[in-house]
Motif scaffolding. Sequence first.
Motif, PDB file in Angstrom:
ATOM      1  N   UNK B  96       0.725  -1.284  -0.048  1.00 10.31           N
ATOM      2  CA  UNK B  96      -0.087  -0.041   0.083  1.00 10.31           C
ATOM      3  C   UNK B  96       0.609   1.263   0.187  1.00 10.31           C
ATOM      4  N   UNK B  97       1.821   1.184   0.762  1.00 15.52           N
ATOM      5  CA  UNK B  97       2.894   2.415   0.656  1.00 15.52           C
ATOM      6  C   UNK B  97       3.353   2.755  -0.587  1.00 15.52           C
ATOM      7  N   UNK B  99       2.286   2.130  -3.583  1.00 23.30           N
ATOM      8  CA  UNK B  99       1.101   2.669  -4.699  1.00 23.30           C
ATOM      9  C   UNK B  99       0.678   4.030  -4.288  1.00 23.30           C
ATOM     10  N   UNK B 100       1.271   4.985  -4.708  1.00 27.81           N
ATOM     11  CA  UNK B 100       1.069   6.420  -4.268  1.00 27.81           C
ATOM     12  C   UNK B 100       1.158   7.136  -5.409  1.00 27.81           C
ATOM     13  N   UNK B 102      -1.370   8.431  -7.077  1.00 23.73           N
ATOM     14  CA  UNK B 102      -2.611   9.641  -7.232  1.00 23.73           C
ATOM     15  C   UNK B 102      -2.228  10.428  -5.887  1.00 23.73           C
ATOM     16  N   UNK B 103      -1.195  11.483  -6.134  1.00 24.54           N
ATOM     17  CA  UNK B 103      -1.019  12.639  -5.168  1.00 24.54           C
ATOM     18  C   UNK B 103      -0.939  13.971  -6.052  1.00 24.54           C
ATOM     19  N   UNK B 104      -0.659  15.041  -5.239  1.00 27.15           N
ATOM     20  CA  UNK B 104      -0.468  16.163  -5.825  1.00 27.15           C
ATOM     21  C   UNK B 104       0.346  16.428  -7.009  1.00 27.15           C
TER      22      UNK B 104
END
Lengths: 641, 104
Positions: B96-97, B99-100, B102-104
């Motif tokens: 989970x960490x 798969x990031x 989708x951020x700014x």
Amino acid sequence: MQFDFSYTIWIVLIPFLAFLFTGIFGGKLKPFISGLIGTAGLFISFSLSVITAYRYFFEIEKTSGAFQKIIAHNTVWLKFSENLHVDLGVLLDPISIMMLIVITLISLMVHIYSLGYMKGDAGFSRFFTFLSLFSFSMLGLVVATNIFQMYIFWELVGVSSYLLIGYYYEKPSAVSAAKKAFIVTRFADLGFLIGILLLSYTTGTFDFLTLTDTGGTAILQGSGVPFLGMSTMTWALLLIFMGGAGKSAMFPLHVWLPDAMEGPTPVSALIHAATMVVAGVYLVARLFPLFVFSAPNALEIVGYVGGISSLFAAIIACTQIDIKRILAYSTMSQIGYMMLALGVSGYGGENGLGFMASMFHLFTHAMFKALLFLGAGSIIHAVHSNNFSDMGNLRKFLPVTHITFLIACFAISGIPPFAGFFSKDEILVAAFEHNKILFFIEFAVAGLTAFYMFRLYFNVFWGKETHYHSTPHESPFTMTIPLIFLSIASIGVGFIPFNELVTSDAKPFEILTHWDIAVPSVAMAIVGISTAMLFYKKENSISTVVVSFLGKFYRVALNKFYFDELYLLITKKIVFRFISEPIAVFDKKVIDGAMNGIAAITNFSSEKIKGMQSGQLQHYAFAFVSGAVVIALILLYLIEK
Amino acid sequence: MIHIPITHLISISTLMFFIGIYGFITRKNLFTILMSTELVLNAGALNFVAFNKYFYPDNLQGHFFALFIISVAAAEAALAIAIIIAIYRNFKNIDAEKINEMKY
């Protein structure tokens, strides 16, 4: 005999349809076809106007000896309340029918002329589209049933004039002339609008019939509350006159007219000589009973403005060398005559001589001034220059133009039996009977007019032998036919008995020939002509001697009394610096600043908090759970309480 | 039949709920996170059954609600596993960490 005049709406609508058609399909049609459509439309309008005039003046019965005012068509257009509504309609009375004839006739002549003059021009179709638009607006203006309709069409003629002055939009000078014309007249129209509002507030109506009914409420109820020493009515009419002065290029709002000569010459003939610029005169004539009965001091101001303008313009015209500019100043001077005639006129019968003379002069002036401009166009067409220093001895090359131009010069100088003599004589008589100062101004201007017109004539058609790059040739027949037609009109229209047709109270009255005024004024004109002949017929040095004798005064007149510079000073140094610039600063700093500030704050705070959107699923889950826990705790706490 | 007091049942469900929340927030493997979700759901179902039995023995809504939750949980588990497989195909990873995107 009674007639149904409802067809007169088509006089106005046909040019509008021609405008729409050529405007929409102009790109697809052959340019010449667009020109023909516009010309044919105007021809129909002209025929209808002639029929209407014939029926109106000769066939319908008069009521108690006066021509009746007929509302031929009326549509309630904007209905705000029971009393406040703006209508669009057609009002027929002697002056509006006279204007219909003038506009459709001159416009038709200009259309035919332009078929030759504008031939091969890239914007041929556009030109005819704008001409149709102008004809429609001007016709709508003169048949207006109420002052608001007049205002609407007033702005429309303003914009079509703007479009046509700026027709050669590649030329910076044309663009700035168009802007200048638009801004100056628009500024004057601000006064007009305020005047309309004041007038309708005082009288409670927009309608011309109610406003000018001599036994009606508008005139009888008095002139409202005094303000700064003048009654509301006087203020209203003066402000309305300001609009009229702007359109008619009266002193001191005249600065746009000479520059408007940047437009194509047929446009100058139609708009800036014969029709649009007399709209101001027409406006005063339309509201004439109000001026006479409710605000005689406003009428006096109209007279003085006219007198000053005509003298002022005539002096400048004597010094210019651009033939179109000379004609522009001459137009201003002649319109000054018309305004002055209105200013010295009373109401009804013999007293209304000035009114009738003004309308008469409007009519004859339209003929010979359009002829002069079209003749000037023909000269420019042949020589490709506007300045008469490039011309000379043209009479050999342009015989038709030469003869017709000479006729027009005689007409404007007031030599009998040409048209200008009759109308100018009536004006001088009216001025003599009411105001001696104005009479002497006009008397002097009559001589100046003859001088500057023949100065132009001799410099162009006689004078020095000039070598031309290519031999000038006479214009094509589409251009000479209008010239010939208008020169016949310039001779003939003087004999129209205006005192029986167009008078202040629509009743005919007798006029006497005043030889004691006619003879000196003709003598004055002949003096002017002979002086011009002496100075300019053969190349000689008399004129330079006179110029050096006049010295400073000549230079001042040559520079148009520095009015352009004065306007520039006022606008650049005062209006721009002390009003526009602070407003611009306010706009940039306060208005834009507030918006930019909000944007900057939003941007700044989002920069700071964007880290919260980390893309880490479990961070969101943690925030969500802790939020839920906090809310649960708060709820618990509240329930406990 | 041994009588079990309701507080026991509620304690169990609360414990399950918070263990689920804890697992959801702290575990890195998406499957473990899914299992934590199941725990949270089951804690809820258990609550429904317990309150139904002790306070409204004549009604059956609580039981039915528990059945609904179980079936929804099953459907949701199937969906979640499908998503996890799709994620694995894209990222070769189910941490989970990591798969990031989708951020700014």
